[in-house]
Design an enzyme around this catalytic site. Structure first.
Site, PDB file in Angstrom:
ATOM      1  N   HIS A  56       0.825  -1.212   0.000  1.00  0.00           N
ATOM      2  CA  HIS A  56       0.000   0.000   0.000  1.00  0.00           C
ATOM      3  C   HIS A  56       0.854   1.256   0.000  1.00  0.00           C
ATOM      4  O   HIS A  56       0.498   2.260  -0.582  1.00  0.00           O
ATOM      5  CB  HIS A  56      -0.955  -0.009   1.198  1.00  0.00           C
ATOM      6  CG  HIS A  56      -2.200  -0.793   0.906  1.00  0.00           C
ATOM      7  ND1 HIS A  56      -2.897  -1.459   1.864  1.00  0.00           N
ATOM      8  CD2 HIS A  56      -2.848  -0.995  -0.255  1.00  0.00           C
ATOM      9  CE1 HIS A  56      -3.945  -2.056   1.303  1.00  0.00           C
ATOM     10  NE2 HIS A  56      -3.928  -1.792   0.020  1.00  0.00           N
TER      11      HIS A  56
ATOM     12  N   GLU B  82      -3.258 -13.388 -26.192  1.00  0.00           N
ATOM     13  CA  GLU B  82      -2.068 -13.482 -25.342  1.00  0.00           C
ATOM     14  C   GLU B  82      -1.609 -14.925 -25.150  1.00  0.00           C
ATOM     15  O   GLU B  82      -0.704 -15.203 -24.381  1.00  0.00           O
ATOM     16  CB  GLU B  82      -2.284 -12.770 -24.002  1.00  0.00           C
ATOM     17  CG  GLU B  82      -3.618 -12.991 -23.360  1.00  0.00           C
ATOM     18  CD  GLU B  82      -3.888 -12.083 -22.149  1.00  0.00           C
ATOM     19  OE1 GLU B  82      -3.006 -11.313 -21.762  1.00  0.00           O
ATOM     20  OE2 GLU B  82      -4.989 -12.177 -21.607  1.00  0.00           O
TER      21      GLU B  82
ATOM     22  N   ASP C 173       1.881 -11.260 -21.769  1.00  0.00           N
ATOM     23  CA  ASP C 173       1.670 -12.695 -21.673  1.00  0.00           C
ATOM     24  C   ASP C 173       2.062 -13.413 -22.953  1.00  0.00           C
ATOM     25  O   ASP C 173       2.637 -14.496 -22.908  1.00  0.00           O
ATOM     26  CB  ASP C 173       0.200 -12.991 -21.344  1.00  0.00           C
ATOM     27  CG  ASP C 173      -0.052 -12.850 -19.859  1.00  0.00           C
ATOM     28  OD1 ASP C 173       0.729 -13.424 -19.085  1.00  0.00           O
ATOM     29  OD2 ASP C 173      -0.996 -12.128 -19.462  1.00  0.00           O
TER      30      ASP C 173
ATOM     31  N   CYS D  50      -2.033  -3.795 -26.164  1.00  0.00           N
ATOM     32  CA  CYS D  50      -2.126  -3.153 -24.847  1.00  0.00           C
ATOM     33  C   CYS D  50      -1.084  -3.663 -23.865  1.00  0.00           C
ATOM     34  O   CYS D  50      -1.087  -3.286 -22.705  1.00  0.00           O
ATOM     35  CB  CYS D  50      -3.530  -3.291 -24.271  1.00  0.00           C
ATOM     36  SG  CYS D  50      -4.013  -4.996 -23.995  1.00  0.00           S
TER      37      CYS D  50
HETATM   38  C1  PEP Z   1      -0.699  -8.432 -21.320  1.00  0.00           C
HETATM   39  O1  PEP Z   1      -0.617  -9.625 -21.009  1.00  0.00           O
HETATM   40  O2  PEP Z   1       0.048  -7.887 -22.153  1.00  0.00           O
HETATM   41  C2  PEP Z   1      -1.714  -7.567 -20.690  1.00  0.00           C
HETATM   42  C3  PEP Z   1      -1.945  -6.352 -21.114  1.00  0.00           C
HETATM   43  O3  PEP Z   1      -2.366  -8.072 -19.632  1.00  0.00           O
HETATM   44  P1  PEP Z   1      -1.741  -8.154 -18.152  1.00  0.00           P
HETATM   45  O4  PEP Z   1      -0.417  -7.444 -18.153  1.00  0.00           O
HETATM   46  O5  PEP Z   1      -2.747  -7.532 -17.259  1.00  0.00           O
HETATM   47  O6  PEP Z   1      -1.598  -9.634 -17.956  1.00  0.00           O
HETATM   48 MG    MG Z   2      -2.137 -10.528 -19.859  1.00  0.00          MG
END
Ligand code: PEP
Ligand code: MG
Length: 588
Positions: free
Chosen positions: A198, A438, A462, A509
């Protein structure tokens, strides 16, 4: 300017820790030792007096916490301040209070002794928990215990320090962190704590650089020392020499200059030198980031990681709580869109309950968990459909590995909508549905998957770990976590080509989209939508604005033909030199 690795090589005054909140700061140390609470197990005569003093201490502790809660709400927003209301709730717990009072009556011992003994039991359970999240919460429980004991012993809280110092401490509670921020503390360094503590979360929200988990900073650093805190890379330099001071002062100047230039970028179009448009969306991990995202004119929110709500609340939010959060975000970003991702529970992320798995990353994670726990998933789907009344909410599913999973999700969305009809909740009957790519099987089956959904988003974090077979959090194999490996580039190329044939948009992303070095390559591969953390939005926009799309396409072609990562990196570096792309904050 020489590089950080060179500075580190020639330094014997560096303490390493976890880079918990970004920024570089140079300042004097305030070594903070939390007052040691000592309790003795003395017998008492007057039980009623002891119980009165315990009750009074609870009232005072609540008063202190409600002041802190108010301060936190002003500085960090409602959801983050929940940390403190959760602590306040413990002070209202009738079972805990009742047990302590009963024990004072029966054992006739000082109230502080019983408080210490009773609450330490919970704390000890949390310290030995396997869940990292619970371990870190032990510190919060310890804070409550000490707060009650201090009040029973009628001691005053010391939270004032000289303004503008760097606080170095063995550990800090969220409450300490908030209170010190009132004294305009410049940075925090702690021996204990991790990225999800935190203290780290609070420091990031308050924009105060922090390095945590240094193990022994409090033993190496003395009161009044001058230190440099590098919250980008997790280093602390103690009593720096001339050359270190020069290096970091230059970094600070560069950081200020970049920040200044970034402000001008907000209203400029996000397109390459030759007029090719690229949209930069924001990844949202915590709701408070929304104001920053709106102020910096993101194209929208490309990924909202809802499992972070569980992380923050410490429990699953119910349908209404979720509806409140989602609809607030949807209205703040309107008319732009928000892509809400279903809970990505499991793997190395938050777990709802303990389920032991030999390989959690290959286990019950993301959509797999949700389909096994339909009631949890249904509540989330219903909250999202209710929040979509203005049609600017998109719904995205993590960890898809088969078409069958997508078909099941579509069926559940239909059921959820029917249930909302019966319950007479206003909601949208349909929603734009997307999936994360992913997992290698999803990458290979993009054609079939794309036919079933409205959009795709590549989670490179991932995807890289599953393609290269490297645990994304294991540093012994981190040299194999190669985002520039041709296997990754060719997979990205395959995904975007197949999605285009199905006329389905695809964005990225994962962190790769926020890596300035990777951006020319991604733009050259044809990606026109990147979703990055809020602080990376402007630096990424700046890189896009300083490159040529035509040249980026040539770069991508060259890199796709490479047979190893080193050659790709060589091409990328040459591209940066030839195109004179400026340094940015994310590669400081
Ligand atoms: C990813 O796997 O790139 C992703 C955006 O998801 P996270 O990082 O939340 O697993
Ligand atoms: Mg991911």
């Amino acid at each position: 300017m020489k590089g950080l690795s060179e500075v580190l090589k020639n330094s014997d005054n560096v303490i390493n820790g976890v880079a918990a909140a970004p920024g570089i700061v140079i300042g004097k140390v305030h070594l903070y030792h939390r007052e040691l609470i000592s309790v003795d197990n003395q017998d008492i005569e007057d039980v009623d007096e002891a119980i009165d003093s315990f009750r009074e201490a609870i009232v005072k502790a609540k008063k202190e916490l409600s002041k802190i809660f108010e301060l936190a709400r002003q500085k960090m927003g409602e959801a983050r301040a929940e940390i403190f209301s959760a602590q306040m709730m413990i002070l209202d717990d009738p079972v805990l209070i009742g047990t302590i009072e009963d024990r004072i009556r029966k054992e006739k011992k000082l109230p502080e002794y019983i408080v210490n003994d009773e609450i330490s039991k919970f704390q000890d359970l949390m310290v030995v928990a396997e869940e990292f999240y619970l371990k870190e919460r032990a510190l919060d429980i310890g804070d409550i215990k000490n707060r009650i004991i201090r009040n029973v012993q009628k001691k005053r809280l010391i939270s004032k320090i000289t303004p503008g110092v760097i606080v170095v401490s063995e550990s800090l509670t969220p409450a300490d962190t908030i209170l010190f921020s009132k004294s305009e503390v410049k940075a925090f360094v702690t021996d204990r704590g991790g990225l999800t503590s935190h203290t780290a979360i609070v420091a990031r929200s308050l924009d105060i650089p922090a390095v945590v988990g240094t193990h022994d900073a409090t033993h190496t650093i003395n009161q009044g020392d001058l230190i440099i805190v590098d919250g980008f890379n997790g280093h602390v330099f103690v009593n720096p020499n001339e050359s270190q001071l020069k290096f970091f002062n230059e970094k600070i100047t560069l950081m200020l200059q970049i920040n200044e230039e970034m402000k001008d970028l907000v209203n400029k179009p996000c397109q390459t030198l030759d007029g090719h448009d690229v949209s930069v969306f924001a990844n949202l991990d915590v709701t408070e980031e929304i104001s920053h995202v709106v102020a910096n004119k993101a194209h929208g929110i490309g990924l909202y990681r809802t499992e972070q709500i569980i992380e923050e609340l410490g429990e699953l939010p119910d349908e209404n709580e979720q509806y409140q959060i989602y609809s607030k975000l949807a209205s703040k970003i309107y008319p732009r869109t928000i892509t809400i991702r279903a809970f990505d529970i499991g793997g190395d992320k938050v777990k709802i309950w303990e389920f032991k798995e030999a390989n959690p990353f290959l286990g019950l994670r993301g959509i797999r968990f949700l389909l096994e726990n339909e009631p949890i998933f249904m509540k989330q789907i219903k909250a999202i459909l209710r929040a979509n009344i203005h049609h600017n909410v998109h719904f995205m599913i993590p960890m898809i590995s088969t078409v069958k999973e997508v078909l099941k999700v579509k069926q559940l969305i239909k059921v959820a909508s029917d249930e909302l009809n019966v319950e007479k909740y206003p909601h949208s009957k349909s929603i734009k549905l997307g999936i994360m790519i992913e997992v290698p099987s999803a990458a290979l089956m993009v054609k079939e998957l794309a036919k079933e959904v409205d959009f795709l988003s590549i989670g490179t974090n991932d995807l890289i770990q599953y393609i290269m077979a490297v645990d994304r959090g294991n540093d012994t194999v981190s040299n194999l976590y190669q985002e520039f490996h041709p296997a990754i580039l060719r997979t990205l190329h395959h995904i975007i080509t197949e999605a285009a044939l199905q006329n389905k948009p695809v964005s990225i992303c994962g962190e790769m989209a926020a890596d300035n070095q990777a951006v020319p390559l991604l733009v050259g591969l044809g990606f026109t939508s990147l979703s990055v953390s809020p602080s990376a939005m402007l630096p990424i926009k700046r890189t896009i604005r300083s490159l040529s799309f035509e040249a980026a396409k040539v770069l991508a072609e060259k890199c796709l033909a490479c047979d190893n990562e080193d050659d790709v990196i060589k091409h990328v570096s040459e591209f940066f030199e030839n195109q004179h792309i400026p340094r940015t904050r994310t590669i400081l």
